[in-house]
Design an enzyme around this catalytic site. Structure first.
Site, PDB file in Angstrom:
ATOM      1  N   SER A 122       0.849  -1.193   0.000  1.00 38.79           N
ATOM      2  CA  SER A 122       0.000   0.000   0.000  1.00 38.79           C
ATOM      3  C   SER A 122       0.879   1.235   0.000  1.00 38.79           C
ATOM      4  O   SER A 122       1.937   1.252   0.635  1.00 38.79           O
ATOM      5  CB  SER A 122      -0.910   0.008   1.240  1.00 38.79           C
ATOM      6  OG  SER A 122      -1.684   1.184   1.301  1.00 38.79           O
ATOM      7  N   CYS A 123       0.441   2.278  -0.730  1.00 36.30           N
ATOM      8  CA  CYS A 123       1.128   3.567  -0.710  1.00 36.30           C
ATOM      9  C   CYS A 123       0.081   4.668  -0.562  1.00 36.30           C
ATOM     10  O   CYS A 123      -1.114   4.409  -0.703  1.00 36.30           O
ATOM     11  CB  CYS A 123       1.980   3.766  -1.959  1.00 36.30           C
ATOM     12  SG  CYS A 123       1.034   4.003  -3.483  1.00 36.30           S
ATOM     13  N   PRO A 124       0.484   5.898  -0.263  1.00 36.08           N
ATOM     14  CA  PRO A 124      -0.497   6.951   0.029  1.00 36.08           C
ATOM     15  C   PRO A 124      -1.524   7.192  -1.067  1.00 36.08           C
ATOM     16  O   PRO A 124      -2.702   7.362  -0.779  1.00 36.08           O
ATOM     17  CB  PRO A 124       0.371   8.191   0.255  1.00 36.08           C
ATOM     18  CG  PRO A 124       1.648   7.642   0.785  1.00 36.08           C
ATOM     19  CD  PRO A 124       1.851   6.356   0.039  1.00 36.08           C
TER      20      PRO A 124
END
Length: 574
Positions: A122-124
């Protein structure tokens, strides 16, 4: 001819580690001994050891401490040395390696056995890094002979969600995320957590480290310690404030996107006065109410709530959101929301660690005691201490940004645009992006234009360079130029990463220059943007972009600068 391998570093890569690697290289040359070196750790730019090199090697020297990726070497003979030993007497270290046979560690032997791995990435923004990390883990696991399942928590929610039987059967849970991830379902499993960059750079090394260092996840998403509930993962000890802020931003973005587009559609259907009271009952007015008074009203509470969630897990959400709502009511905006999120998160975590109850009453903590006490503390601090001064700072900042013209707009555009190309999705890029996205909630939409156009420029400029200067690129790079163009058009800056990694000293400055030009032209020509993503695909939406012509000129100019500089600075491809 069989060769020697050496891995130097681990942890924060220091100047001493670089000097040690150079000392080994020179000593091997004097002895006419082939050696392949790898530098590992923060800031390492050395090439990782290839599978072929490991297969042909007769021994490996492990220098330094920390994650040296030992599990990759299976039963290969190895020796160990401190960095100080190499710098003091490199010949003695070589003699030790030549002598011999150290058995592989139990962790390395265990890692050589096929394992079942489940992972989350997951990333922003939930776009590029999320899926690049997933691909890195999948490719590495297949090469190492492990079975793997990866759940991607992207911008459209979780894909390929892990099932309960898969989690139960897994030997290790690997989390590669730049945002907070809920771990309640992993209670009783060995969990290792890191960031997406580790998975993208060295998937094999990451898997080896995870199998060796993963720790048991206690119930409730936290690790049990003598001090009570602690941070959700020992492996995340380097997370810090940046990751908490990025978690808040990632949950805030859907509210910004939905609200901004709905407001733009309100103007499209009802004109510039669509949201005035006399237009009540019209479609434009209804869309404006949904976007401005519902979606935008939740931006600051969502930001604060999920910053607190990243710090203190679920018990932090209610105090954080309530603190965020107070920040919005006090006109403290996103700055107040950030303050509320950190106050609520650390207050909740402190209380969770220090409040001791009988085991029969322990269940009251997350649903009654922590929300009540943490909300009270956060609310009082926001009302009496934080709210008013932060509101004054935000008001001054907003007025300055709205009144920007001339030199101030030029400088800010140069800075914001250039930041987007420095590390292409890394901390500097995300800092500029998060700041611009947060400003949208305060009605300041010019910085977002500089950021998006500056972020689109690197891959578009690279794509242009592959067409204008084909001799500067290899055949695979020329083919990848087309994909980079598509990614750039969609505002996915990470499309330029492979080209920057191949020639950073020439490519990165070229991209920074082009992005800075794009950002500067955008701000000085009055371009504004009401949504935080979408690239070229948001330009046709009525009123989403102010001064579309100026935006296209800025993008074209930045792309041209990057393309020309890359073509002029790069050497001819071999």
């Amino acid at each position: 001819m069989a060769q020697l391998l050496a891995v130097v570093g681990g942890g924060d890569l220091s100047t001493h580690a670089v000097l040690a690697a150079e000392a080994l290289r020179k000593a091997a040359g004097r002895r006419n001994t082939p050696i392949t070196l790898e530098l590992r750790g923060k800031g390492a730019s050395g090439n990782p050891l290839s599978d072929a090199a490991i297969a042909e090697a007769r021994a490996v020297l492990l220098v330094g401490e920390g994650d040296l990726g030992e599990a990759r070497f299976g039963a290969l003979h190895r020796a160990r040395a401190a960095i100080e030993d190499v710098l003091t007497d490199v010949n003695a270290v070589f003699d030790r390696l030549g002598a011999g046979a150290e058995a592989p560690s139990p962790a390395a032997s265990a890692a050589a056995t096929p394992k079942k791995i489940v992972a989350i990435t997951s990333c922003p923004t939930g776009i590029a890094h999320t899926f690049m990390a997933a691909e890195g883990i999948q490719t590495a696991a297949q090469a190492l002979g492990h079975a793997v399942r990866v759940e991607t928590q992207g911008s459209v929610g979780a894909r390929d969600a892990l099932t309960a039987p898969e989690i139960a059967a897994a030997d290790v849970v690997l989390i590669a995320a730049d945002t907070g991830v809920d771990r309640a379902r992993f209670a009783g499993k060995r969990v290792y957590a890191t960031n997406t960059k580790a998975a993208i750079r060295d998937g094999k090394g990451l898997i080896a480290t995870a199998l060796a260092e993963a720790q048991m996840q206690a119930a409730g998403g936290t690790e049990a310690t003598a001090d009570g509930p602690a941070r959700p993962a020992a492996a995340e000890k380097q997370a810090g404030a940046y990751k908490h802020l990025m978690t808040g931003v990632s949950f805030m973005l859907p509210f910004v996107v939905a609200g901004g587009l709905l407001i733009a559609l309100a103007f499209a259907f009802g004109g510039i006065d669509a949201m005035k009271p006399e237009n009540a009952g019209t479609l434009g007015y209804a869309l404006g109410e949904i976007g401005a008074k519902a979606a935008f009203a939740l931006i600051v509470p969502a930001l604060a709530g999920y910053i607190a969630y990243s710090i203190a897990d679920r018990p932090g959400i209610a105090p954080g959101m309530i603190g965020g709502m107070l920040a919005a009511n006090l006109q403290a905006g996103f700055l107040g929301g950030i303050a509320a999120g950190f106050i609520a998160g650390y207050t909740t975590r402190f209380l969770a660690r220090h409040i001791r109850l009988h085991k029969n009453l322990e269940g009251l903590k997350p649903v009654l005691i922590l929300p009540l006490l943490a909300t009270t503390v956060t609310g009082l601090l926001m009302v009496y201490v934080v709210g008013v001064p932060v509101a004054a700072v935000l008001a001054a900042l907003t007025e300055w940004l709205k009144g920007m013209q001339g030199a101030s707009a030029l400088v800010l555009g140069l800075v914001l645009g250039g930041m987007m190309a420095v590390d292409m999705g890394g901390p500097i890029n995300k800092a500029a992006y998060a700041s611009a996205a947060a400003l949208l909630s305060s009605g300041v939409d010019a910085p977002m234009a500089a950021v998006m156009l500056g972020g689109m420029t690197p891959p578009l400029g690279i794509a242009l360079a592959t067409r204008l200067f084909p001799s500067r690129f290899t055949a695979p790079e020329r083919e990848a130029g087309g994909a980079a163009a598509v990614l750039g058009a969609a505002f996915i800056t990470e499309g330029a990463i492979p080209f920057a990694a191949a020639d950073p000293l020439r490519v990165i400055p070229s991209m920074v220059a082009g992005s800075a030009v794009a950002g500067a032209i955008a701000l000085t020509s009055g371009v504004t943007l009401k949504v935080p993503h979408g690239g070229l695909f948001v330009l046709p939406i009525p009123n989403a972009v102010t001064n579309v012509t100026g935006a296209l000129i800025a993008l074209a100019a930045g792309t041209l600068v990057t393309g020309l500089l890359v073509g002029l600075l790069k050497k001819r491809a071999a």
